[in-house]
Design a protein around this motif. Structure first.
Motif, PDB file in Angstrom:
ATOM      1  N   LEU A 147       0.838  -1.181   0.000  1.00  0.00           N
ATOM      2  CA  LEU A 147       0.000   0.000   0.000  1.00  0.00           C
ATOM      3  C   LEU A 147       0.880   1.240   0.000  1.00  0.00           C
ATOM      4  N   ALA A 151      -5.774   1.683   0.481  1.00  0.00           N
ATOM      5  CA  ALA A 151      -6.458   0.606  -0.236  1.00  0.00           C
ATOM      6  C   ALA A 151      -7.849   0.520   0.382  1.00  0.00           C
ATOM      7  N   LEU A 152      -8.757   1.298  -0.161  1.00  0.00           N
ATOM      8  CA  LEU A 152     -10.089   1.419   0.415  1.00  0.00           C
ATOM      9  C   LEU A 152     -11.141   0.951  -0.580  1.00  0.00           C
ATOM     10  N   TYR A 156      -9.389  -2.048  -1.737  1.00  0.00           N
ATOM     11  CA  TYR A 156      -9.093  -3.117  -0.784  1.00  0.00           C
ATOM     12  C   TYR A 156      -9.604  -4.456  -1.283  1.00  0.00           C
ATOM     13  N   SER A 160      -6.970  -7.400  -0.976  1.00  0.00           N
ATOM     14  CA  SER A 160      -7.247  -8.551  -0.113  1.00  0.00           C
ATOM     15  C   SER A 160      -6.994  -9.885  -0.799  1.00  0.00           C
ATOM     16  N   ALA A 173      -6.553   0.974   5.268  1.00  0.00           N
ATOM     17  CA  ALA A 173      -7.167  -0.160   4.580  1.00  0.00           C
ATOM     18  C   ALA A 173      -8.574  -0.357   5.123  1.00  0.00           C
ATOM     19  N   LEU A 268      -6.827  -6.931   8.420  1.00  0.00           N
ATOM     20  CA  LEU A 268      -6.907  -6.358   7.081  1.00  0.00           C
ATOM     21  C   LEU A 268      -5.561  -6.373   6.362  1.00  0.00           C
TER      22      LEU A 268
END
Length: 452
Positions: A147, A151-152, A156, A160, A173, A268
């Motif tokens: 990141l 990372a939203l 994300y 993930s 995140a 996360l």
């Protein structure tokens, strides 16, 4: 205050919009020089830490390649369609990312994939299909997410699916949720004296239009759709993270955002580290040669000279069970490692050691010495490599205690796990066990048989 060539290019594109008619140019050409054809500029890379040039051997690659690792940037707003590769005008398309991932997976010269992520999210359409593609890619090659800061949401969802996620101290995140918006413009239009009439076929064709207030029934239906998408989001995260974040845990975050160590604690992410240092650890681990016992290292015959696993925890000798070991090698352990006698089972008949003073006994002693020297040499080599990684081990003490190379590697990985600088190594190295050396185990078995 603009160069004539650039002014012509500008007027060619926007002139008709400004004047409302086509524009022609007399005795003027607005073609600009093809800079890309004469000069291939270097590009910056956060996790590379410097300017990354396009070398001749990977000039056609759709991404930078650093020490055999493909660096794929996932930045800005994420959109479903867009036939460009990489970011364009602040947007990154799932189409382009899919093309890059496929290219990295199919290229035998690439040993790993690094996702450099800095995105607040984007469109739902296409996000989950790309997430599945990332997860499938890690079945072929290690995929690590670094990141750059964020990372939203959709960002994300992609992160993930990586083998491992590393974020900086201030990195964020999460946001495992879905959002939509309805704008009611009816009041504003009424003030301006504007009335909008929608004529449509189909009772629901005009649902959610911005020219009227949102009815409660339509709001409930949209809310139900969002809940279904949120459930799919949580299931996708769980498929990528496994036991580190199950579906229920993803839902329990309620779309909250976690930073730094809090993101790791919530499951996360896996480590807090400088992305550059973590990437360097990944690249080094993928380039480390295989360690072997009893013979000098040999270059494997693979499509790429560096496509081997690192810190392999099983050698040719380790792969054999004790009753498959060479009886001459097994016989040496009676003197080297005494143990309490145990009764042999029906499936494991007792081995008969060679009589003292015979040629077979002499051969066994020679084989014993060779095996001990080979294992001691491997232990010393592992300790030397550990020292380069900042882990101090006593080789002489390890040999004296009969610690197997496998267990020794486990000690190294446990030490490195506490250091974020080497976080990338853990996902590439096999899990070590605490079993004793196979050589010692075989010798003990032979000793037990001889005692009886």
């Amino acid at each position: 205050m603009i160069a004539p060539a650039k002014a012509l290019a500008f007027l060619s594109g926007l002139g008709p919009r400004i004047t409302g008619q086509n524009i022609s140019f007399d005795k003027a050409a607005h073609a600009e020089p093809d800079v890309a054809a004469t000069h291939r500029p270097a590009r910056t890379s956060l996790i590379g830490g410097n300017l990354v040039g396009r070398h001749d051997d990977d000039a056609d690659a759709p991404f930078p390649i650093i020490d055999g690792v493909a660096v794929i940037a996932i930045a800005g707003t994420l959109v479903h369609r867009g036939a460009w590769i990489g970011q364009s005008s602040g947007l990154t398309s799932y189409e382009g990312l899919a093309a890059q991932i496929d290219a990295a997976v199919s290229d035998n010269a690439i040993r790993g994939i690094a996702l450099e992520i800095d995105s607040f999210g984007g469109e739902v359409a296409g996000a989950f299909d790309l997430a599945d593609r990332v997860r499938a890619a890690r079945g072929t090659k290690p995929v690590h997410a670094f990141l750059a800061e964020h990372a939203l949401s959709a960002g994300y969802a992609l992160a993930s699916q990586a083998t491992r996620i590393t974020l900086p101290r201030t990195g964020a995140a999460g946001s495992i949720g879905v959002i939509t918006m309805h704008t009611d413009m009816s009041g504003m239009l009424a003030q301006k004296g504007v009335a909008v009439t929608l004529i449509h076929a189909g009772a629901r064709k005009g649902d959610g239009n911005p020219y009227a207030a949102l009815p409660e029934a339509i709001r409930d239906r949209l809310q139900s759709e969002l809940e279904d998408l949120r459930m799919l989001f949580a299931e996708t995260v769980a498929a990528g993270r496994g036991a580190r974040m199950i579906k229920e845990a993803a839902l329990a975050t309620e779309a909250a955002i976690f930073r730094g160590a809090a993101a790791v604690e919530a499951g996360l992410a896996d480590a807090v580290a400088d992305p550059r240092i973590a990437f360097r650890a990944l690249a080094d681990s993928l380039n480390r040669p295989v360690l072997t016992v009893g013979r000098p290292p040999k270059t494997p015959t693979l499509s790429h000279p560096k496509q081997e696993m690192i810190m392999t925890d099983q050698t040719d000798a380790d792969a054999r069970t004790p009753d498959q070991q060479d009886p001459q090698v097994a016989a040496q352990g009676a003197a080297a490692t005494p143990t309490q006698p145990t009764a042999p089972t029906a499936q494991e008949p007792a081995a008969v050691p060679p009589a003292p003073g015979t040629a077979a006994a002499a051969a066994a002693r020679d084989a014993t010495a060779d095996a001990i020297r080979a294992e001691a040499a491997e232990v010393a080599s592992i300790c030397a490599q550990a020292a380069k990684l900042g882990v101090t081990l006593d080789a002489a003490d390890a040999v004296r205690r009969g610690v197997s190379p496998d267990a020794l590697r486990g000690q190294i990985l446990d030490s490195l796990a506490a250091k974020s600088e080497a976080s990338g190594i853990l996902a590439s190295a096999p899990v070590a066990t605490n079993k004793p050396s196979p050589l010692v185990a075989a010798a003990r078995k032979s000793a037990d048989s001889a005692t009886r």
